[in-house]
Write an enzyme that holds these catalytic residues in place. Structure first.
Site, PDB file in Angstrom:
ATOM      1  N   GLY A  31       0.811  -1.220   0.000  1.00 30.18           N
ATOM      2  CA  GLY A  31       0.000   0.000   0.000  1.00 30.18           C
ATOM      3  C   GLY A  31       0.841   1.266   0.000  1.00 30.18           C
ATOM      4  CG  ASP A  33       4.615   1.617   5.384  1.00 24.35           C
ATOM      5  OD1 ASP A  33       5.075   2.777   5.538  1.00 24.35           O
ATOM      6  OD2 ASP A  33       4.931   0.670   6.109  1.00 24.35           O
ATOM      7  CB  SER A 116      -7.044   2.460   9.318  1.00 21.93           C
ATOM      8  OG  SER A 116      -6.134   2.300  10.388  1.00 21.93           O
ATOM      9  CB  VAL A 119      -3.750  -3.755   4.351  1.00 26.27           C
ATOM     10  CG1 VAL A 119      -3.500  -5.067   5.083  1.00 26.27           C
ATOM     11  CG2 VAL A 119      -3.095  -3.800   2.988  1.00 26.27           C
TER      12      VAL A 119
HETATM   13  N1  APR Z   1      -0.519   7.636  -2.204  1.00 25.32           N
HETATM   14  C1  APR Z   1      -1.628   7.895  -1.498  1.00 25.32           C
HETATM   15  N2  APR Z   1      -2.446   6.957  -1.020  1.00 25.32           N
HETATM   16  C2  APR Z   1      -2.131   5.673  -1.281  1.00 25.32           C
HETATM   17  C3  APR Z   1      -0.989   5.283  -1.999  1.00 25.32           C
HETATM   18  C4  APR Z   1      -0.149   6.330  -2.478  1.00 25.32           C
HETATM   19  N3  APR Z   1       0.948   6.087  -3.180  1.00 25.32           N
HETATM   20  N4  APR Z   1      -0.962   3.928  -2.078  1.00 25.32           N
HETATM   21  C5  APR Z   1      -2.061   3.485  -1.432  1.00 25.32           C
HETATM   22  N5  APR Z   1      -2.767   4.521  -0.965  1.00 25.32           N
HETATM   23  C6  APR Z   1      -4.021   4.517  -0.189  1.00 25.32           C
HETATM   24  C7  APR Z   1      -4.913   3.309  -0.294  1.00 25.32           C
HETATM   25  O1  APR Z   1      -5.688   3.373  -1.479  1.00 25.32           O
HETATM   26  C8  APR Z   1      -5.777   3.454   0.942  1.00 25.32           C
HETATM   27  O2  APR Z   1      -6.841   4.371   0.694  1.00 25.32           O
HETATM   28  O3  APR Z   1      -3.703   4.556   1.188  1.00 25.32           O
HETATM   29  C9  APR Z   1      -4.831   4.121   1.949  1.00 25.32           C
HETATM   30  C10 APR Z   1      -4.365   3.245   3.092  1.00 25.32           C
HETATM   31  O4  APR Z   1      -4.179   1.923   2.645  1.00 25.32           O
HETATM   32  P1  APR Z   1      -2.975   0.990   3.147  1.00 25.32           P
HETATM   33  O5  APR Z   1      -1.688   1.471   2.575  1.00 25.32           O
HETATM   34  O6  APR Z   1      -3.352  -0.419   2.898  1.00 25.32           O
HETATM   35  O7  APR Z   1      -2.872   1.304   4.750  1.00 25.32           O
HETATM   36  P2  APR Z   1      -3.659   0.674   6.015  1.00 25.32           P
HETATM   37  O8  APR Z   1      -5.037   0.229   5.681  1.00 25.32           O
HETATM   38  O9  APR Z   1      -3.472   1.662   7.120  1.00 25.32           O
HETATM   39  O10 APR Z   1      -2.844  -0.651   6.342  1.00 25.32           O
HETATM   40  C11 APR Z   1      -1.570  -0.547   6.920  1.00 25.32           C
HETATM   41  O11 APR Z   1      -0.576  -2.102   5.368  1.00 25.32           O
HETATM   42  O12 APR Z   1       1.192  -1.794   3.935  1.00 25.32           O
HETATM   43  C12 APR Z   1       0.827  -2.234   5.174  1.00 25.32           C
HETATM   44  O13 APR Z   1       2.785  -1.698   6.492  1.00 25.32           O
HETATM   45  C13 APR Z   1       1.435  -1.405   6.289  1.00 25.32           C
HETATM   46  O14 APR Z   1       0.868  -3.143   7.784  1.00 25.32           O
HETATM   47  C14 APR Z   1       0.524  -1.833   7.384  1.00 25.32           C
HETATM   48  C15 APR Z   1      -0.825  -1.852   6.739  1.00 25.32           C
END
Ligand code: APR
Length: 170
Positions: A31, A33, A116, A119
């Site tokens: 995602g 991160d 959040s 994932v």
């Molecule tokens: N820029 C902006 N937003 C993004 C990007 C990006 N490059 N990539 C993904 N997103 C958005 C996703 O579409 C979603 O709306 O960020 C939002 C959060 O999604 P996730 O990255 O899956 O974060 P989260 O739900 O908080 O889960 C965190 O996922 O990657 C792992 O290490 C992380 O274990 C942690 C978990």
């Protein structure tokens, strides 16, 4: 105070601090991160390893390394478990703590992803309400003389952007 929502890849933004949605081990992930770690380079993971971890509902700050942003703020949101496990408070904490770290560092502009809602499964329509209310209340509480902050909610998909735009409408 300035609050806006845009659709963009957060790694491209030239703000003082980019927030990433991290896990409690600060181990990097997929995602947003994954994108932040790829764009910042391997030194970011080294800096995260040195910190060790971050409890859910809090955040930690590192340099931005290869990013245009000066800092990365690693915010750990809750995993959605149905809403009865303190998720709204933990999500609000992640936003509040990120803003506090930005102020302590002397920064003025920050971009948040929709923490959040990927994932971790937090329903976007609920997470957006928490995000906007928390940031608004925090900006009001810390108004001048501390200086205004410029806050961007950075969305990856049009559906999330529409939710923010509705919530931010006067
Ligand atoms: N820029 C902006 N937003 C993004 C990007 C990006 N490059 N990539 C993904 N997103 C958005 C996703 O579409 C979603 O709306 O960020 C939002 C959060 O999604 P996730 O990255 O899956 O974060 P989260 O739900 O908080 O889960 C965190 O996922 O990657 C792992 O290490 C992380 O274990 C942690 C978990």
């Amino acid at each position: 105070m300035a609050l806006r929502a845009i659709r963009a890849d957060i790694t491209t933004l030239a703000v003082d601090a980019v927030v990433t949605a991290a896990n409690a081990g600060l181990r990097g992930g997929g995602g947003v991160d994954g994108a932040v770690h790829r764009a910042a380079g391997p030194a970011l993971l080294e800096a995260c390893r040195a910190i060790g971890g971050c409890p859910t509902g809090e955040a930690r700050i590192t340099p931005g390394f290869g990013l245009a942003a000066r800092w990365v703020i690693h915010a750990v949101g809750p995993v959605w478990q149905g809403g009865g496990a303190g998720e709204p408070d933990l999500l609000a904490g992640a936003y509040r703590h990120s803003l506090a770290l930005l102020r302590d560092a002397g920064g003025h502009s920050i971009a948040f992803p929709a923490i959040s809602t990927g994932v971790y499964g937090y329903p976007p329509e609920r997470a957006v309400v928490v995000a906007v209310a928390t940031v608004r209340a925090d900006l009001v509480a810390h108004a001048a003389p501390l200086g205004d902050l410029d806050v961007t909610f950075c969305c990856f998909d049009p559906t999330t952007l529409a939710l923010y735009q509705k919530e931010l409408a006067p």
